[in-house]
Design a protein around this motif. Structure first.
Motif, PDB file in Angstrom:
ATOM      1  N   GLY A  25       0.804  -1.221   0.000  1.00  0.00           N
ATOM      2  CA  GLY A  25       0.000   0.000   0.000  1.00  0.00           C
ATOM      3  C   GLY A  25       0.836   1.268   0.000  1.00  0.00           C
ATOM      4  O   GLY A  25       0.368   2.328   0.412  1.00  0.00           O
ATOM      5  N   LEU A  26       2.086   1.179  -0.436  1.00  0.00           N
ATOM      6  CA  LEU A  26       2.951   2.365  -0.474  1.00  0.00           C
ATOM      7  C   LEU A  26       2.871   3.023  -1.853  1.00  0.00           C
ATOM      8  O   LEU A  26       2.535   2.367  -2.840  1.00  0.00           O
ATOM      9  CB  LEU A  26       4.402   1.971  -0.175  1.00  0.00           C
ATOM     10  N   LEU A  27       3.217   4.310  -1.894  1.00  0.00           N
ATOM     11  CA  LEU A  27       3.216   5.036  -3.167  1.00  0.00           C
ATOM     12  C   LEU A  27       4.250   4.452  -4.117  1.00  0.00           C
ATOM     13  O   LEU A  27       5.370   4.139  -3.723  1.00  0.00           O
ATOM     14  CB  LEU A  27       3.542   6.515  -2.919  1.00  0.00           C
ATOM     15  N   GLU A  28       3.858   4.359  -5.375  1.00  0.00           N
ATOM     16  CA  GLU A  28       4.729   3.793  -6.398  1.00  0.00           C
ATOM     17  C   GLU A  28       5.976   4.661  -6.597  1.00  0.00           C
ATOM     18  O   GLU A  28       5.892   5.884  -6.596  1.00  0.00           O
ATOM     19  CB  GLU A  28       3.929   3.751  -7.704  1.00  0.00           C
ATOM     20  N   ASN A  29       7.135   4.022  -6.763  1.00  0.00           N
ATOM     21  CA  ASN A  29       8.361   4.747  -7.128  1.00  0.00           C
ATOM     22  C   ASN A  29       8.338   5.001  -8.620  1.00  0.00           C
ATOM     23  O   ASN A  29       8.020   4.102  -9.395  1.00  0.00           O
ATOM     24  CB  ASN A  29       9.593   3.880  -6.842  1.00  0.00           C
ATOM     25  N   LYS A  30       8.705   6.210  -9.021  1.00  0.00           N
ATOM     26  CA  LYS A  30       8.750   6.480 -10.468  1.00  0.00           C
ATOM     27  C   LYS A  30      10.109   7.006 -10.860  1.00  0.00           C
ATOM     28  O   LYS A  30      10.679   7.846 -10.193  1.00  0.00           O
ATOM     29  CB  LYS A  30       7.662   7.491 -10.842  1.00  0.00           C
ATOM     30  N   GLY A  31      10.634   6.503 -11.962  1.00  0.00           N
ATOM     31  CA  GLY A  31      11.888   7.025 -12.491  1.00  0.00           C
ATOM     32  C   GLY A  31      11.589   7.931 -13.659  1.00  0.00           C
ATOM     33  O   GLY A  31      10.583   8.642 -13.674  1.00  0.00           O
ATOM     34  N   LEU A  32      12.426   7.913 -14.664  1.00  0.00           N
ATOM     35  CA  LEU A  32      12.221   8.745 -15.848  1.00  0.00           C
ATOM     36  C   LEU A  32      11.553   7.921 -16.938  1.00  0.00           C
ATOM     37  O   LEU A  32      11.560   6.694 -16.885  1.00  0.00           O
ATOM     38  CB  LEU A  32      13.572   9.288 -16.313  1.00  0.00           C
ATOM     39  N   MET A  33      10.987   8.583 -17.903  1.00  0.00           N
ATOM     40  CA  MET A  33      10.312   7.880 -18.988  1.00  0.00           C
ATOM     41  C   MET A  33      10.864   8.324 -20.336  1.00  0.00           C
ATOM     42  O   MET A  33      11.210   9.491 -20.513  1.00  0.00           O
ATOM     43  CB  MET A  33       8.798   8.188 -18.963  1.00  0.00           C
ATOM     44  N   SER A  91      15.258   4.472  -8.443  1.00  0.00           N
ATOM     45  CA  SER A  91      16.242   4.655  -7.389  1.00  0.00           C
ATOM     46  C   SER A  91      17.696   4.528  -7.842  1.00  0.00           C
ATOM     47  O   SER A  91      18.606   4.695  -7.038  1.00  0.00           O
ATOM     48  CB  SER A  91      15.944   3.706  -6.218  1.00  0.00           C
ATOM     49  N   ALA A  92      17.939   4.274  -9.127  1.00  0.00           N
ATOM     50  CA  ALA A  92      19.332   4.154  -9.571  1.00  0.00           C
ATOM     51  C   ALA A  92      19.991   5.525  -9.660  1.00  0.00           C
ATOM     52  O   ALA A  92      19.402   6.483 -10.162  1.00  0.00           O
ATOM     53  CB  ALA A  92      19.399   3.453 -10.926  1.00  0.00           C
ATOM     54  N   SER A  93      21.219   5.605  -9.171  1.00  0.00           N
ATOM     55  CA  SER A  93      21.979   6.848  -9.279  1.00  0.00           C
ATOM     56  C   SER A  93      22.644   6.941 -10.647  1.00  0.00           C
ATOM     57  O   SER A  93      22.991   8.020 -11.098  1.00  0.00           O
ATOM     58  CB  SER A  93      23.063   6.890  -8.207  1.00  0.00           C
ATOM     59  N   ARG A 113      16.056   1.945 -22.353  1.00  0.00           N
ATOM     60  CA  ARG A 113      15.118   0.903 -21.923  1.00  0.00           C
ATOM     61  C   ARG A 113      14.946   0.901 -20.398  1.00  0.00           C
ATOM     62  O   ARG A 113      13.897   0.540 -19.883  1.00  0.00           O
ATOM     63  CB  ARG A 113      15.655  -0.461 -22.383  1.00  0.00           C
ATOM     64  N   TYR A 114      15.999   1.298 -19.678  1.00  0.00           N
ATOM     65  CA  TYR A 114      15.951   1.195 -18.215  1.00  0.00           C
ATOM     66  C   TYR A 114      15.758   2.542 -17.518  1.00  0.00           C
ATOM     67  O   TYR A 114      15.947   2.640 -16.305  1.00  0.00           O
ATOM     68  CB  TYR A 114      17.200   0.442 -17.720  1.00  0.00           C
ATOM     69  N   LEU A 115      15.343   3.557 -18.273  1.00  0.00           N
ATOM     70  CA  LEU A 115      15.088   4.877 -17.686  1.00  0.00           C
ATOM     71  C   LEU A 115      14.154   4.840 -16.472  1.00  0.00           C
ATOM     72  O   LEU A 115      14.367   5.583 -15.519  1.00  0.00           O
ATOM     73  CB  LEU A 115      14.489   5.829 -18.737  1.00  0.00           C
ATOM     74  N   PRO A 116      13.113   3.997 -16.489  1.00  0.00           N
ATOM     75  CA  PRO A 116      12.228   3.981 -15.308  1.00  0.00           C
ATOM     76  C   PRO A 116      12.954   3.607 -14.010  1.00  0.00           C
ATOM     77  O   PRO A 116      12.433   3.833 -12.919  1.00  0.00           O
ATOM     78  CB  PRO A 116      11.174   2.921 -15.664  1.00  0.00           C
ATOM     79  N   TRP A 117      14.147   3.063 -14.109  1.00  0.00           N
ATOM     80  CA  TRP A 117      14.901   2.703 -12.900  1.00  0.00           C
ATOM     81  C   TRP A 117      15.769   3.872 -12.418  1.00  0.00           C
ATOM     82  O   TRP A 117      16.281   3.870 -11.332  1.00  0.00           O
ATOM     83  CB  TRP A 117      15.771   1.456 -13.154  1.00  0.00           C
ATOM     84  N   LEU A 118      15.956   4.889 -13.278  1.00  0.00           N
ATOM     85  CA  LEU A 118      16.849   6.001 -12.954  1.00  0.00           C
ATOM     86  C   LEU A 118      16.132   7.020 -12.078  1.00  0.00           C
ATOM     87  O   LEU A 118      14.999   7.400 -12.364  1.00  0.00           O
ATOM     88  CB  LEU A 118      17.335   6.655 -14.254  1.00  0.00           C
ATOM     89  N   SER A 119      16.805   7.454 -11.039  1.00  0.00           N
ATOM     90  CA  SER A 119      16.216   8.442 -10.145  1.00  0.00           C
ATOM     91  C   SER A 119      15.981   9.746 -10.896  1.00  0.00           C
ATOM     92  O   SER A 119      16.886  10.285 -11.528  1.00  0.00           O
ATOM     93  CB  SER A 119      17.153   8.677  -8.958  1.00  0.00           C
ATOM     94  N   ALA A 120      14.741  10.246 -10.822  1.00  0.00           N
ATOM     95  CA  ALA A 120      14.392  11.477 -11.534  1.00  0.00           C
ATOM     96  C   ALA A 120      15.100  12.667 -10.896  1.00  0.00           C
ATOM     97  O   ALA A 120      15.400  13.646 -11.562  1.00  0.00           O
ATOM     98  CB  ALA A 120      12.882  11.685 -11.501  1.00  0.00           C
TER      99      ALA A 120
END
Lengths: 536, 191
Positions: A337-345, B68-70, B82-89
């Motif tokens: 139930g935690l907020l989703e982690n989001k990276g870049l797209m 969360s990736a640095s 392809r792995y951008l969603p793993w990179l910390s914004a």
């Protein structure tokens, strides 16, 4: 204490050696292959005159490997057999029955499951098969636990006189961390078992089965007190059960959970089966809701949910966690139930996939080219295939095969299809897979004079798993085919090379026209194996 | 301290060696390390991915959670994306080689791929092949990328170099020197 950085597979190999292993047996299969590879590397370093020398052998298939290990245990020595999950299906007969004999030298069975099917045909969960055979199962959460559990599993096996299954998954097998290493134990001396407990004729088996049932119920009791199964206090709002590696995904999110909800959930971790029923009951009775996190089948969850309504149980069966695929920290985060982690797209391009493919210049490619050309002109035909690099012949530009089911199935399925009237039928199978499980199907074809063609892609290696040597060299294949009773006029040996394409097409066409069992062997060494040999 | 690295490329680009170099350097500094890699079918010319997690505490999950990736250290530009969603914004950096590996029929327009990387907040695009060739061997391109990464990694330069020496020692002095040079070229590269 000594430390090493080890993959899960390596940790298991080290632990077995340190626990006094005398014999290890295996057939390659991702993600278990590196266990035997590591054992062989370790064995090569031990001096000829050392009492610590042990045997580490590739075998024809998982069943033969299992039976060798069982024989080593009979002799009183410590033995290990390792395989991938579907390999246990092949070894199912000795596996289940080894639960009934009075195991002598410690017997450890390592099975590497592949949730997410990184390199497999199914997602079967070996914990259920340990249960099926009524034997104990360890499920490590870390490389350290993989080491410690393996090291202790031999003692456990000897104490309870049963095989012990160690269930790992791809992610544990192929990830590394620092592992503390224990002392080297000396090997058992040869000491045969007494009595009739290894003769599973009905009178003995009936008695042994009663003893196995009693043992399982005793192990089930013990499961509540073993150090691998731990119940820890926490908020009664949520009770979390983790098994094996799922613990790490839970831990990854625990600090955030605490920050968001103010406290930790009550938590039970299970690393040893049969299930710790008392601990599970205690958690269930205390908590308002239960979340079960496990990689593989919803094994604990299914038991807990039962068939009568009770407290809310969350997991794979109610969709809180996807039923299929591999678990990870992000899935667990959402389930908590935690907020989703989001990276870049990516914004403006399409991330097209890059599927695996045959190496540039691979002999299989030339074999497929010849086969496809030879089949031109037939309105109806079938090409069955098997497990190995050549399965990639299913993809463009080849699109040359129509089935891939299990080891050896290409030959058996071609036979069945031919017997009911589908002609011509060609089975495409690698040499290693042919020895593993194709050979027996060929005997059926000889016996029934089935009109089918077997195309053996002989590259002298088990390529997909990193080029382990095939159980027998190429030179022995032809005599074996003759010995099986294939008419020597219809054993055709060709070089799998595009320079020979014209001749190869002509020969395959001749055999397609022949109404009876014939075998065409396409020979050329695997490029990966050549590369590996050059490096060595 | 936590530092997560995604290493990616196409089978056969030497990603595993890079993972070993960084992991050994981290361990020399007393950090705990967890490393995850892909074996088996996907190695055959397909996408190759390794996760490397460094920390003062033992990292829990063997795979890096999303966002969360640095660092993404990519041997091939499309694979890095392809792995951008793993990179910390907030603080993630993308380091990628520019040379595409076009072993698929539908590889996107390379200029668009590079533009996508250039649009990221923190990135380094490097012609690792060219620098490796200059150092003496195009196969040292992976170590050029380690050199570029050394400016971002929370690790001492000397420990990375020692790990390179250790890794290539058994292949001879000449290859050690080439790889150390490749490392230097990467470290001094200005994009």
């Amino acid at each position: 204490m000594a430390q090493e950085t080890l993959m899960g597979d390596e940790a298991i190999a080290y632990a077995a050696v340190h626990a006094g292993l005398s014999g290890a047996f295996a057939y390659p299969g991702t993600p278990s292959t590196e266990i035997m590879e590591t054992l062989q590397e370790l064995a090569a370093k031990i001096p000829q005159d050392s009492p610590n020398r042990f045997v580490a052998q590739w075998c024809t298939n998982e069943k033969t490997a299992y039976e060798s290990a069982l024989g080593a245990s009979f002799a009183g020595r410590r033995a290990m057999v390792s395989m991938k999950h579907v390999g246990l299906n092949v070894a199912m007969d000795p596996f289940v029955n080894s639960g009934l004999v009075n195991i002598n030298g410690g017997l450890v069975v390592v099975v590497a499951d592949d949730p997410g099917m990184h390199s497999s045909q199914d997602e079967q969960d070996s914990r259920l098969l340990a249960d099926f055979a009524r034997i104990p199962c360890f499920e490590p959460a870390t490389q350290q636990e993989a080491y410690d559990m393996t090291y202790e599993a031999f003692d456990y096996s000897e104490k309870h006189h049963c095989p012990v299954l160690i269930r790992i998954t791809t992610r544990l097998a192929h990830s590394r961390s620092i592992v503390d290493i224990r002392d080297q134990k000396s090997q058992n001396l040869i000491k045969k078992p007494e009595g009739m407990d290894w003769i599973l004729m009905p009178a003995v088996a009936r008695r042994r089965w009663k003893e196995v049932i009693a043992r399982q119920s005793m192990l089930s009791e013990e499961s509540n007190a073993v150090k691998w199964n731990l119940l820890s206090k926490g908020s009664k709002a949520l009770g979390v059960i983790t098994t094996g590696l799922a613990l790490q995904y839970y831990k990854e999110n625990l600090a955030d959970y605490r920050a968001a909800k103010g406290s930790d959930p009550m938590h039970l971790h299970i690393g040893f089966f049969p299930m710790p029923t008392e601990l599970i009951r205690s958690l269930y009775e205390t908590c308002d809701e239960i979340l079960v996190i496990e990689d593989g089948y919803p094994y604990v969850e299914h038991l807990l949910r039962g068939i009568v309504p009770g407290k809310p149980v969350h997991g794979k069966e109610d969709g809180t966690i996807p039923y299929d695929g591999e678990l990870n920290a992000d899935i667990v985060r959402k389930a908590l139930g935690l907020l989703e982690n989001k990276g870049l797209m990516v914004k403006n391009i399409s991330l097209v996939g890059r599927p695996p493919q045959l190496c540039q210049g691979c002999p299989h490619a030339d074999s497929y080219t010849a086969l496809k050309e030879a089949l031109k002109g037939y309105m109806l035909y079938a090409v069955t295939s098997d497990i190995g690099c050549y399965t990639l012949g299913a993809l463009p530009p080849y699109s040359a095969i129509e089935t891939t089911v299990d080891m050896g199935a290409s030959v058996g399925m071609a036979r069945g299809a031919a017997e009911v009237g589908l002609e011509p039928v060609v089975a495409v199978i690698g040499d290693s897979t042919f020895y593993h499980s194709g050979l027996t199907n060929l005997l059926d074809a000889v016996s029934h004079k089935t009109n089918m063609k077997v195309l053996i892609l002989d590259n002298s290696t088990t390529g997909m798993t990193g080029a382990q040597p095939t159980i027998l060299p190429s030179s022995q294949l032809e005599p074996i085919l003759k010995g099986c009773g294939i008419d020597p006029a219809h054993i055709r040996i060709l070089r799998a090379h595009k320079m020979d394409n014209e001749k190869n097409v002509a020969v395959i066409k001749e055999e397609l026209a022949y109404r009876g069992p014939s075998v065409i062997v396409m020979v050329r060494e695997c490029l990966e194996a050549l590369k590996k040999a050059r490096k060595a | 301290m936590k530092y997560d690295i995604v290493l990616c490329g196409v089978g056969g680009q030497g990603g595993i060696s890079v993972s070993v170099v960084i992991a050994r350097a981290a361990m020399a500094e007393g950090l705990r390390v967890k490393q995850s890699e892909v074996h088996g079918m996907s190695q055959r010319g397909g996408e190759v991915l390794a996760h490397l997690r460094l920390g003062t505490e033992e990292p829990a999950s063997p795979i890096i959670p999303r966002g969360s990736a640095s660092l993404i250290l990519s041997f091939e530009p499309l694979e890095g994306l392809r792995y951008l969603p793993w990179l910390s914004a907030e603080q993630g950096t993308m380091i990628s080689a520019v040379t595409p590996i076009k072993n698929i029929p539908n590889y996107p327009d390379i200029d668009s791929v590079l533009a996508e990387i250039n649009a990221l907040p923190r990135k380094v695009l490097v012609d690792a092949d060219a620098l490796a060739r200059e150092a003496g061997n195009v196969r040292a391109a992976n170590i050029v990328l380690v050199g570029v990464a050394s400016r971002f990694l929370p690790l001492k330069e000397e420990n990375l170099k020692n790990a390179i020496r250790e890794l290539f020692a058994r292949k001879g002095e000449a290859l050690v020197d080439i790889n150390l040079k490749a490392f230097e070229y990467g470290r001094n590269y200005n994009s």
